[in-house]
Design an enzyme around this catalytic site. Structure first.
Site, mmCIF file in Angstrom:
data_model
loop_
_atom_site.group_PDB
_atom_site.id
_atom_site.type_symbol
_atom_site.label_atom_id
_atom_site.label_comp_id
_atom_site.label_asym_id
_atom_site.label_seq_id
_atom_site.Cartn_x
_atom_site.Cartn_y
_atom_site.Cartn_z
ATOM 1 N N HIS A 230 0.837 -1.210 0.000
ATOM 2 C CA HIS A 230 0.000 0.000 0.000
ATOM 3 C C HIS A 230 0.868 1.255 0.000
ATOM 4 C CE1 HIS A 230 -3.365 2.621 1.387
ATOM 5 N NE2 HIS A 230 -2.388 3.213 2.048
ATOM 6 N N GLU A 231 1.874 1.303 0.875
ATOM 7 C CA GLU A 231 2.715 2.498 0.972
ATOM 8 C C GLU A 231 3.563 2.692 -0.284
ATOM 9 O OE1 GLU A 231 2.293 4.680 3.195
ATOM 10 O OE2 GLU A 231 0.969 3.471 4.464
ATOM 11 N N HIS A 234 1.629 4.517 -2.854
ATOM 12 C CA HIS A 234 1.545 5.965 -2.633
ATOM 13 C C HIS A 234 2.708 6.659 -3.351
ATOM 14 C CE1 HIS A 234 -1.882 6.461 -0.127
ATOM 15 N NE2 HIS A 234 -1.403 5.814 0.930
ATOM 16 N N GLU A 283 -6.271 6.722 -0.801
ATOM 17 C CA GLU A 283 -6.101 5.508 -0.006
ATOM 18 C C GLU A 283 -6.701 4.304 -0.723
ATOM 19 O OE1 GLU A 283 -4.278 5.145 2.452
ATOM 20 O OE2 GLU A 283 -3.894 7.210 3.020
ATOM 21 N N ASP A 287 -4.726 1.023 -2.078
ATOM 22 C CA ASP A 287 -5.164 -0.333 -1.728
ATOM 23 C C ASP A 287 -5.254 -1.207 -2.977
ATOM 24 O OD1 ASP A 287 -5.363 0.299 0.936
ATOM 25 O OD2 ASP A 287 -7.549 0.520 0.933
#
Length: 359
Positions: A230-231, A234, A283, A287
């Site tokens: 997930h990070e 980003h 977000e 995901d």
């Protein structure tokens, strides 16, 4: 016969002129005290006064240039209606000039209004289309500038972080991170911070920090992999960079777009970056793309929704990483729905035991 108050400017008179009375007698114009007749031809007319409602009659003779001004609007209108036929041609030219002046004034006021309205218009457009504009600009910022911004932000927060980058947990972070970022255009750094909060964050350019409290909350390494995936997304999707572009608004966007970020602007952006949160849409996007990266890496993707279940089951206030994010249960369900729509994908367990590792 009409008597009209006026002011005469002639050679030999004071610079401020002299008050006189203009007589309109049929086809002639005569000034009283000093008494003189105006020429029948060669008189030029023009509008005068602050609001251009006054009238000036000007002519030349052997003695020099003379001008007679009637500044009172009503008196000027009376004179215009009583001008002899010899001045009708000059009167027509005056009317044409007046129309041009009014048009020029309207254009001038319009230009002035546009000058003051343009910043507001640009701000309104930016607010209305902030996301696509920020995305367009972010994609044109060189990677090295993005990296500098992330490094500046990380440098500012290091004083508050007790890094445990030599620990077994940090080594596992790096192993998972390298697996999830193969072929990336970024050179990633993965850091472990000794903090009890369940949190992880990504900075522009590929710097990712995970709190030890988050690793302790996991029950297997696949859950940590879900957080890292997930990070990483980003970073890959440049969410942090887009955030700071939107935060700065119109100020400095050109410098960002050209890659010319001065030290002052970079410092300001780095400071603001520490307090920015990703939007709910960002977000959800991280995901979805993170789940895809787990599948590509051969890591069991169920670790991501399983970790959200852990978060949802925890009592009390939501963890820091969820303070402005979609609810854990909502994100978990969205991920499980996506997995259910895909054919089964065999994923070999990481098998790292015992878990969690030493932090």
């Amino acid at each position: 016969m009409s008597q009209i108050p006026a002011r005469l400017f002639s050679p030999g008179l004071p610079a401020a002129g002299q008050d006189v009375v203009l007589l309109v007698e049929g086809k002639t114009l005569r000034i009283l005290e000093p008494s003189r007749y105006l020429p029948e031809r060669g008189i030029q007319l023009r509008r005068v006064g602050f609001d251009l409602k006054g009238l000036e009659l000007a002519w030349d003779d052997g003695a020099g240039r003379h001008a007679l001004q009637i500044l009172d609007a009503q008196a000027a209108a009376t004179l215009i209606s009583a001008l002899p036929p010899t001045l009708h041609e000059a009167l027509a030219a005056l009317a044409l000039s007046g129309r041009k002046q009014r048009r020029a004034r309207r254009l001038g006021w319009s230009a002035l209004a546009l000058f003051f309205a343009t910043p507001l218009l640009m701000l309104g457009l930016f607010l209305a289309f902030a996301d696509p504009i920020a995305g367009w600009i972010a994609e044109r910022i060189p990677l090295e500038q993005e990296r500098k911004l992330g490094e500046a932000s990380f440098t500012q927060m290091k004083a508050e972080l007790q890094l445990r980058d030599d620990s077994e947990g940090a080594q596992k972070l790096r192993e998972l991170g390298q697996r999830l970022t193969q072929g990336s255009r970024y050179n990633y750094e993965f850091h472990l911070a000794d903090k009890t909060e369940i949190n992880a964050f990504a900075l522009p350019g590929g710097i990712i920090v995970v709190h030890s409290g988050l690793i302790r909350a996991t029950t297997r390494p696949e859950e940590l992999a879900g957080v890292l995936a997930h990070e990483v997304q980003h970073v890959e999707l440049r969410h942090g960079l887009k955030n700071i572009v939107k935060q700065l608004g119109l100020t400095g966007l050109w410098m960002f777009a050209t890659g010319d970020i001065g030290s002052g602007l970079a410092g300001s952006a780095a400071t603001q970056l520490l307090s920015l949160k990703f939007s709910r849409d960002a977000e959800r996007e991280a995901d979805a793309h993170g789940l895809d990266s787990l599948l590509r890496s051969g890591i069991d993707p169920r670790g991501m929704p399983d970790f959200f279940r852990i978060l949802a089951d925890k009592a009390g206030a939501p963890p820091a990483m969820l303070s402005t994010h979609p609810q854990s249960a909502e994100r978990e369900q969205a991920l499980r729905d996506k997995l259910a729509s895909l054919p089964p994908v065999p994923a070999k367990p990481l098998g790292w035991q015992p878990w969690p590792p030493a932090l």
